[in-house]
Design a protein around this motif. Structure first.
Motif, short mmCIF file in Angstrom:
data_model
loop_
_atom_site.label_atom_id
_atom_site.label_comp_id
_atom_site.label_asym_id
_atom_site.label_seq_id
_atom_site.Cartn_x
_atom_site.Cartn_y
_atom_site.Cartn_z
N GLN A 56 12.95 -78.72 89.89
CA GLN A 56 13.93 -78.83 88.82
C GLN A 56 15.34 -78.55 89.36
N GLN A 57 15.45 -77.53 90.18
CA GLN A 57 16.75 -77.18 90.76
C GLN A 57 17.29 -78.33 91.59
N ARG A 58 16.44 -78.94 92.42
CA ARG A 58 16.89 -80.07 93.24
C ARG A 58 17.39 -81.22 92.39
N ALA A 59 16.67 -81.51 91.30
CA ALA A 59 17.07 -82.62 90.43
C ALA A 59 18.41 -82.34 89.75
N LEU A 60 18.61 -81.11 89.30
CA LEU A 60 19.86 -80.75 88.63
C LEU A 60 21.03 -80.80 89.61
N VAL A 61 20.84 -80.25 90.80
CA VAL A 61 21.90 -80.25 91.81
C VAL A 61 22.23 -81.66 92.24
N ARG A 62 21.21 -82.52 92.35
CA ARG A 62 21.45 -83.91 92.74
C ARG A 62 22.37 -84.59 91.73
N ARG A 63 22.14 -84.35 90.45
CA ARG A 63 23.00 -84.94 89.41
C ARG A 63 24.45 -84.47 89.57
N PHE B 61 15.92 -89.45 82.62
CA PHE B 61 15.36 -88.60 81.57
C PHE B 61 14.14 -87.85 82.10
N ALA B 62 14.09 -86.54 81.79
CA ALA B 62 12.97 -85.65 82.14
C ALA B 62 12.87 -85.36 83.63
N GLN B 63 13.87 -85.72 84.42
CA GLN B 63 13.91 -85.32 85.82
C GLN B 63 14.97 -84.25 85.99
N GLY B 64 14.54 -83.00 85.88
CA GLY B 64 15.46 -81.86 85.95
C GLY B 64 15.82 -81.33 84.59
N SER B 65 15.92 -82.21 83.60
CA SER B 65 16.27 -81.79 82.24
C SER B 65 15.87 -82.88 81.25
N ASP B 66 15.72 -82.48 80.00
CA ASP B 66 15.48 -83.47 78.95
C ASP B 66 16.79 -84.00 78.38
N HIS B 67 17.93 -83.57 78.95
CA HIS B 67 19.25 -84.10 78.62
C HIS B 67 19.86 -84.71 79.87
N ARG B 68 20.56 -85.82 79.73
CA ARG B 68 21.27 -86.37 80.86
C ARG B 68 22.57 -85.59 81.10
N LEU B 69 23.08 -85.67 82.32
CA LEU B 69 24.38 -85.07 82.63
C LEU B 69 25.50 -85.94 82.07
N LEU B 70 26.53 -85.32 81.53
CA LEU B 70 27.71 -86.02 81.05
C LEU B 70 28.87 -85.71 82.00
N TRP B 71 29.69 -86.71 82.31
CA TRP B 71 30.85 -86.48 83.13
C TRP B 71 32.06 -87.21 82.56
N ALA B 72 33.24 -86.70 82.85
CA ALA B 72 34.49 -87.37 82.47
C ALA B 72 35.54 -87.04 83.53
N GLU B 73 36.37 -88.02 83.81
CA GLU B 73 37.40 -87.85 84.84
C GLU B 73 38.78 -87.83 84.20
N MET B 74 39.55 -86.80 84.53
CA MET B 74 40.88 -86.62 83.95
C MET B 74 41.96 -86.76 85.03
N ARG B 75 42.95 -87.58 84.73
CA ARG B 75 44.14 -87.64 85.59
C ARG B 75 44.94 -86.35 85.42
N LEU B 76 45.56 -85.89 86.49
CA LEU B 76 46.31 -84.64 86.44
C LEU B 76 47.81 -84.86 86.31
N GLU B 77 48.19 -86.09 85.93
CA GLU B 77 49.61 -86.37 85.70
C GLU B 77 49.74 -87.13 84.40
N ARG B 78 50.56 -86.60 83.52
CA ARG B 78 50.78 -87.27 82.22
C ARG B 78 51.67 -88.49 82.40
N GLY B 79 51.31 -89.54 81.72
CA GLY B 79 52.13 -90.75 81.74
C GLY B 79 51.85 -91.68 82.90
N ALA B 80 51.04 -91.23 83.87
CA ALA B 80 50.75 -92.09 85.03
C ALA B 80 49.31 -92.56 84.97
#
Length: 372
Positions: A69-76, A351-370
């Protein structure tokens, strides 16, 4: 006098622990990791992962071994290039046990990624699970940590007993490292991340309201939004607030609409004009929505038809649902979009590899207006 001395000592110990955390995040980063952070594009990857009771020996025996389980979570987490991971369902019958379990993931993720990850666990009334964070050392410095376990929830009935969160929301305020924002004309210098885990529908036969605990989730949604509004007032122009986690309510539920700000809890009191239908959605007799305070990035991404956002975060009886989310203030949504207006977010993991929830990700720019 002795009580005052003990109180002062407790305050000093807490302040000292915060300084230790800040120093840890600064010094434990290797030169190579720091150079990598400085060289990469000025973005921040935030993630959310329900750990599926990671560390519970009984649950691990029923599924796979804890190591698998740990390997699957870390892989994600590695595949998603997470800088910050909000986690739910850290198992531990004590705070010490929960910290020990999360430290196992932190060490494995550090080894796999070549970066150093610190770990933080929150307070909980739940006997077995709690919320937490994993934070890469090269992200910056922890300037504030706050638990909201004892934050009172708004009531649906004036005479009802007071309620609290079951697994307390945990907040970290992070001052981003100069390497990440170097050369930016209007940088994001501070990020506040807040993780949530609302009451699930499990054991719903105990809910006298017959709403699968939706009423309690509505109170939790209103309570969390109160925290968000208060934190929003503290934000400077160079700060961003991000809420991540498992709300245990579907995308169109009454609790979700309250969390976003489309509805108010007071609309559901007797005579308030709203009720809950069998689908746990708000039926408000045609009343107009309020302007939302928050925007769900994964919900927006799915609406746009982005392939990595297809499906949902959780599957039950073959049906996908979006019960986990990454939310930001509506005015900050543009920071998470590309030059075509598409939200840069998605799901990752089988699904069901490491968790019954999928990982969520989002990418944020660190400069406003660009826009890249």
């Amino acid at each position: 006098m002795r009580g005052s001395a003990n109180l002062r000592a407790a305050v000093y110990r807490r302040q000292f622990s915060y300084w230790c955390l800040a120093l840890f995040l600064f010094f434990c980063s290797s030169p190579a990791a720091a150079e990598t952070a400085a060289a990469q594009s000025p973005v921040l990857r935030v993630c959310s992962q329900n750990l599926h009771r990671f560390g519970d020996p009984e649950a691990a025996a029923k599924r796979k071994t804890g190591r698998e389980q740990q390997r699957a979570l870390v892989r994600r987490m590695r595949q998603a290039s997470c800088d910050i991971v909000a986690v739910q369902e850290i198992y531990g019958e004590s705070h010490r046990e929960a910290k020990r379990n999360l430290s196992r993931i932190a060490r494995a993720l550090s080894k796999a990624s070549g970066r150093q990850f610190a770990y933080f666990t929150g307070d909980s009334f739940d006997r077995y699970i709690r919320n937490g964070f994993l934070v890469a050392a090269d992200v910056g410095w922890i300037v504030r940590r706050q638990d909201f376990l004892y934050h009172g929830l708004p009531k649906l009935q004036p005479l009802a007993p007071a309620d609290n969160f079951i697994r307390g929301p945990l907040l970290l305020q992070i001052a981003l490292s100069s390497a990440r924002v170097k050369g930016l004309s209007s940088p994001v210098n501070n990020v506040i991340v807040l993780t949530m885990h609302f009451k699930s529908k499990a054991e719903s036969y105990k809910d006298a309201s017959g709403t699968l605990f939706e009423l309690l989730r509505m109170q939790m949604a209103a309570g969390l939004r109160d925290i968000v509004l208060r934190e929003q007032q503290k934000l400077r122009h160079d700060g961003v607030l991000i809420i991540l986690g498992d709300r245990n309510s579907d995308e169109g539920s009454a609790a979700t609409e309250i969390l976003l700000g489309k509805r108010e809890l007071k609309e559901f009191v007797v005579g308030g004009g709203c009720r809950i239908n069998k689908q746990l959605e708000a039926d408000c007799a045609g009343a107009l929505y309020r302007a939302p305070v928050l925007t769900g990035l994964l919900a927006r991404c799915r609406e746009q038809g982005v392939p990595v956002c297809a499906g949902g975060s959780y599957r039950y009886k073959g049906q996908w649902s979006l019960i986990d989310e990454i939310l930001v203030r509506t005015e900050d949504t543009a920071l998470f979009m590309d030059n075509k207006g598409a939200v840069k977010a998605g799901f990752l993991g089988q699904f069901a590899q490491g968790s019954d929830h999928r990982l969520l990700w989002a990418e944020m720019r660190l400069e406003r207006g660009a826009v890249k």
